[in-house]
Design a protein around this motif. Structure first.
Motif, PDB file in Angstrom:
ATOM      1  N   CYS A 386      42.252  27.995  49.336  1.00  0.00           N
ATOM      2  CA  CYS A 386      41.575  29.205  48.855  1.00  0.00           C
ATOM      3  C   CYS A 386      41.557  30.290  49.933  1.00  0.00           C
ATOM      4  O   CYS A 386      41.758  31.478  49.643  1.00  0.00           O
ATOM      5  N   LEU A 387      41.322  29.881  51.185  1.00  0.00           N
ATOM      6  CA  LEU A 387      41.264  30.852  52.282  1.00  0.00           C
ATOM      7  C   LEU A 387      42.616  31.528  52.482  1.00  0.00           C
ATOM      8  O   LEU A 387      42.676  32.747  52.700  1.00  0.00           O
ATOM      9  N   HIS A 388      43.685  30.757  52.408  1.00  0.00           N
ATOM     10  CA  HIS A 388      45.023  31.340  52.566  1.00  0.00           C
ATOM     11  C   HIS A 388      45.278  32.397  51.493  1.00  0.00           C
ATOM     12  O   HIS A 388      45.791  33.490  51.783  1.00  0.00           O
ATOM     13  N   HIS A 389      44.893  32.105  50.267  1.00  0.00           N
ATOM     14  CA  HIS A 389      45.091  33.064  49.170  1.00  0.00           C
ATOM     15  C   HIS A 389      44.222  34.310  49.369  1.00  0.00           C
ATOM     16  O   HIS A 389      44.699  35.441  49.195  1.00  0.00           O
ATOM     17  N   CYS A 390      42.956  34.105  49.733  1.00  0.00           N
ATOM     18  CA  CYS A 390      42.041  35.242  49.873  1.00  0.00           C
ATOM     19  C   CYS A 390      42.461  36.164  51.011  1.00  0.00           C
ATOM     20  O   CYS A 390      42.386  37.393  50.883  1.00  0.00           O
ATOM     21  N   LEU A 391      42.915  35.595  52.126  1.00  0.00           N
ATOM     22  CA  LEU A 391      43.353  36.428  53.244  1.00  0.00           C
ATOM     23  C   LEU A 391      44.642  37.169  52.900  1.00  0.00           C
ATOM     24  O   LEU A 391      44.826  38.325  53.307  1.00  0.00           O
ATOM     25  N   ALA A 392      45.536  36.531  52.159  1.00  0.00           N
ATOM     26  CA  ALA A 392      46.799  37.174  51.795  1.00  0.00           C
ATOM     27  C   ALA A 392      46.589  38.317  50.816  1.00  0.00           C
ATOM     28  O   ALA A 392      47.305  39.325  50.856  1.00  0.00           O
ATOM     29  N   THR A 393      45.597  38.170  49.929  1.00  0.00           N
ATOM     30  CA  THR A 393      45.348  39.190  48.906  1.00  0.00           C
ATOM     31  C   THR A 393      44.193  40.112  49.245  1.00  0.00           C
ATOM     32  O   THR A 393      43.986  41.119  48.554  1.00  0.00           O
ATOM     33  N   GLY A 394      43.439  39.789  50.290  1.00  0.00           N
ATOM     34  CA  GLY A 394      42.296  40.623  50.661  1.00  0.00           C
ATOM     35  C   GLY A 394      41.130  40.525  49.713  1.00  0.00           C
ATOM     36  O   GLY A 394      40.331  41.460  49.612  1.00  0.00           O
ATOM     37  N   THR A 395      40.986  39.407  49.021  1.00  0.00           N
ATOM     38  CA  THR A 395      39.890  39.223  48.065  1.00  0.00           C
ATOM     39  C   THR A 395      38.833  38.290  48.637  1.00  0.00           C
ATOM     40  O   THR A 395      39.135  37.427  49.468  1.00  0.00           O
ATOM     41  N   LEU A 396      37.603  38.446  48.171  1.00  0.00           N
ATOM     42  CA  LEU A 396      36.508  37.593  48.604  1.00  0.00           C
ATOM     43  C   LEU A 396      36.507  36.285  47.814  1.00  0.00           C
ATOM     44  O   LEU A 396      37.104  36.180  46.739  1.00  0.00           O
ATOM     45  N   TYR A 397      35.823  35.318  48.365  1.00  0.00           N
ATOM     46  CA  TYR A 397      35.733  34.001  47.729  1.00  0.00           C
ATOM     47  C   TYR A 397      35.001  34.094  46.397  1.00  0.00           C
ATOM     48  O   TYR A 397      34.004  34.813  46.263  1.00  0.00           O
ATOM     49  N   SER A 398      35.497  33.359  45.415  1.00  0.00           N
ATOM     50  CA  SER A 398      34.875  33.289  44.098  1.00  0.00           C
ATOM     51  C   SER A 398      34.637  31.829  43.749  1.00  0.00           C
ATOM     52  O   SER A 398      35.585  31.034  43.694  1.00  0.00           O
ATOM     53  N   GLU A 399      33.403  31.472  43.514  1.00  0.00           N
ATOM     54  CA  GLU A 399      33.053  30.083  43.196  1.00  0.00           C
ATOM     55  C   GLU A 399      33.716  29.621  41.899  1.00  0.00           C
ATOM     56  O   GLU A 399      34.229  28.505  41.807  1.00  0.00           O
ATOM     57  N   SER A 400      33.725  30.492  40.898  1.00  0.00           N
ATOM     58  CA  SER A 400      34.302  30.105  39.608  1.00  0.00           C
ATOM     59  C   SER A 400      35.814  29.930  39.687  1.00  0.00           C
ATOM     60  O   SER A 400      36.397  29.136  38.941  1.00  0.00           O
ATOM     61  N   THR A 401      36.473  30.662  40.592  1.00  0.00           N
ATOM     62  CA  THR A 401      37.919  30.521  40.754  1.00  0.00           C
ATOM     63  C   THR A 401      38.264  29.296  41.594  1.00  0.00           C
ATOM     64  O   THR A 401      39.224  28.578  41.295  1.00  0.00           O
ATOM     65  N   ALA A 402      37.488  29.056  42.631  1.00  0.00           N
ATOM     66  CA  ALA A 402      37.761  27.916  43.509  1.00  0.00           C
ATOM     67  C   ALA A 402      37.466  26.593  42.824  1.00  0.00           C
ATOM     68  O   ALA A 402      38.210  25.614  42.984  1.00  0.00           O
ATOM     69  N   PHE A 403      36.383  26.548  42.053  1.00  0.00           N
ATOM     70  CA  PHE A 403      35.984  25.322  41.370  1.00  0.00           C
ATOM     71  C   PHE A 403      35.711  25.637  39.901  1.00  0.00           C
ATOM     72  O   PHE A 403      34.552  25.743  39.483  1.00  0.00           O
ATOM     73  N   PRO A 404      36.762  25.833  39.108  1.00  0.00           N
ATOM     74  CA  PRO A 404      36.555  26.168  37.693  1.00  0.00           C
ATOM     75  C   PRO A 404      35.899  25.020  36.947  1.00  0.00           C
ATOM     76  O   PRO A 404      36.117  23.844  37.252  1.00  0.00           O
ATOM     77  N   ALA A 405      35.081  25.381  35.977  1.00  0.00           N
ATOM     78  CA  ALA A 405      34.400  24.367  35.177  1.00  0.00           C
ATOM     79  C   ALA A 405      35.418  23.611  34.334  1.00  0.00           C
ATOM     80  O   ALA A 405      36.349  24.212  33.783  1.00  0.00           O
ATOM     81  N   PRO A 406      35.288  22.288  34.236  1.00  0.00           N
ATOM     82  CA  PRO A 406      36.239  21.524  33.417  1.00  0.00           C
ATOM     83  C   PRO A 406      36.116  21.916  31.960  1.00  0.00           C
ATOM     84  O   PRO A 406      35.027  22.251  31.479  1.00  0.00           O
TER      85      PRO A 406
END
Length: 415
Positions: A386-406
């Protein structure tokens, strides 16, 4: 077409041996330079003689990533390869099976490593000046914390030999020996006999000197009783001698505590000026200090890691597979950035209370049979992606994106 040229530098404390070879491995030039500005200029002149220019810099291989020589060579914009000394020793055997060794031969080996296997080695990243400064402070702070732990363990071990009552008295104090109260109290009374003679008034003064503002009366009463509990004692002269040793160990411990606190403040102050700070600290479990340690190890050169897998391997969170014949094993990666791995476990552990998704992921791994360390490492591995993606895109961490509900299972109702 210009001849491709490679340079190897055998580093030493007071001088450096330099070898320059062409694409066929032919020696073009060699020199022994001093570890000073004149030596650096001599090296740059040697490289310029063999085609070095602002448009096409000659790459340099050296067995260290630190020092003024490396810093000045990086400032010229040329690729610098910090080759592991063990890897260089293996390459040396390709040139001489007799295991002969010389500084000139080592420089030749390093130059030929670039000529034949440059793609197999990683150049030093082109981190910004701010990121490099954060790395200096964050690593120094981590070293100070490790020194503080070592000094505290030595002091604690020494106190067990003659003053276990003190350890029992300060055990309820938050932080244990690291707490200012514990250190101030020990400095005031380093032996059982001196501690037993402390009055309530003196204990109140110790508490105030340590920065205590509330609950002084109750704490002074508790310490007054705890320091008078009967305990086994050394002989009087031996006890006094051990008290003097305690003061010496306490001085080292105080210095390491002060260094860790001062460097932590400086690291946080510099880290918060970096553009990546907002992204890094948006992750659950990462504060300013732990975030500074993460930035110190991964840097801000976006080309350093080709993808998230490369970052995970560098951090040691990704497992390594060993397969030979019928043998196939997936094992913990031992060769890794130890500093990044250390902060990773702290990050994963802290996230368990800060992120419901992280907690659920950890619990699933535990139910699947993972041990605590394995489940934490798996969680850390996911955060790194998640950190690699966020740093590459300049976006902040999102709980729902990192751990989507089943997805919810829908029951099919027969008509």
């Amino acid at each position: 077409m210009p001849v491709k040229v490679f340079c190897g530098v055998d580093w030493a404390s007071d001088h450096h041996d330099v070898a320059v070879v062409d694409g066929d491995g032919k020696l073009l030039g060699r020199a022994r330079i001093g570890d000073d500005a004149a030596g650096l200029q001599q090296l740059l002149d040697l490289l310029a003689e063999h085609g070095d220019s602002p448009d096409e810099r000659i790459p340099v291989a050296i067995e260290t990533s630190r020092g003024l020589l490396v810093a000045c060579l990086r400032a010229t914009g040329r690729p610098i390869y910090a080759v592991n000394p063990m890897a260089a020793a293996r390459y040396r055997e390709r040139h001489s099976v007799s295991r002969k060794k010389s500084d000139h031969l080592d420089a030749m080996v390093l130059a030929n490593i670039l000529r034949t296997d440059a793609d197999a080695h990683r150049p030093l990243p082109a981190d910004s000046e701010l990121a490099q400064a954060v790395a200096v402070l964050a690593r120094a702070q981590q070293d100070a914390v490790w020194d503080r732990t070592q000094a505290g363990n030595k002091l604690r071990s020494h106190l067990r030999e003659y003053f276990p009552g003190y350890l029992a008295a300060v055990q309820p104090t938050t932080g244990g020996l690291n707490a200012p109260l514990a250190r101030t109290l020990l400095a005031a009374a380093p032996t059982p006999s001196q501690a037993a003679r402390l009055t309530r008034t003196q204990l109140r003064a110790v508490l105030k000197h340590a920065g205590r503002q509330r609950g002084i009366e109750a704490e002074a009463e508790r310490l007054h009783a705890a320091l008078r509990v009967p305990q086994m004692r050394q002989l009087p002269l031996v006890e006094q001698a051990m008290g003097r040793q305690t003061l010496a160990l306490l001085g080292k411990f105080e210095a390491s505590c002060a260094a860790a606190d001062d460097l932590a403040e400086a690291s946080v102050e510099l880290f918060e000026q970096h553009p990546d700070a907002a992204v890094i600290t948006s992750f659950p479990g990462l504060g300013a200090l732990s975030g500074a340690r993460v930035l110190a190890e991964i840097g801000d050169d976006r080309t350093r890691f080709a993808d998230a897998k490369a970052l995970k391997a560098y951090a040691g969170s990704a497992p390594v597979t060993r397969a030979s014949g019928k043998s196939h094993a997936v094992m913990v990666r031992r060769v890794k950035n130890q500093r990044l791995a250390a902060v990773g476990y702290v990050w994963a552990f802290a996230s368990l209370n800060a992120s419901p998704g992280a907690r659920a992921h950890y619990d699933r791994r535990r139910k699947a049979g993972d041990r605590h360390s394995s489940a934490q490492r798996n969680l850390y591995n996911r955060f790194l992606g998640c950190l690699h993606h966020c740093l590459a895109t300049g976006t902040l961490y999102s709980e729902s994106t990192a751990f989507p509900a089943p997805p919810k299972l829908e029951l099919a109702i027969a008509a």
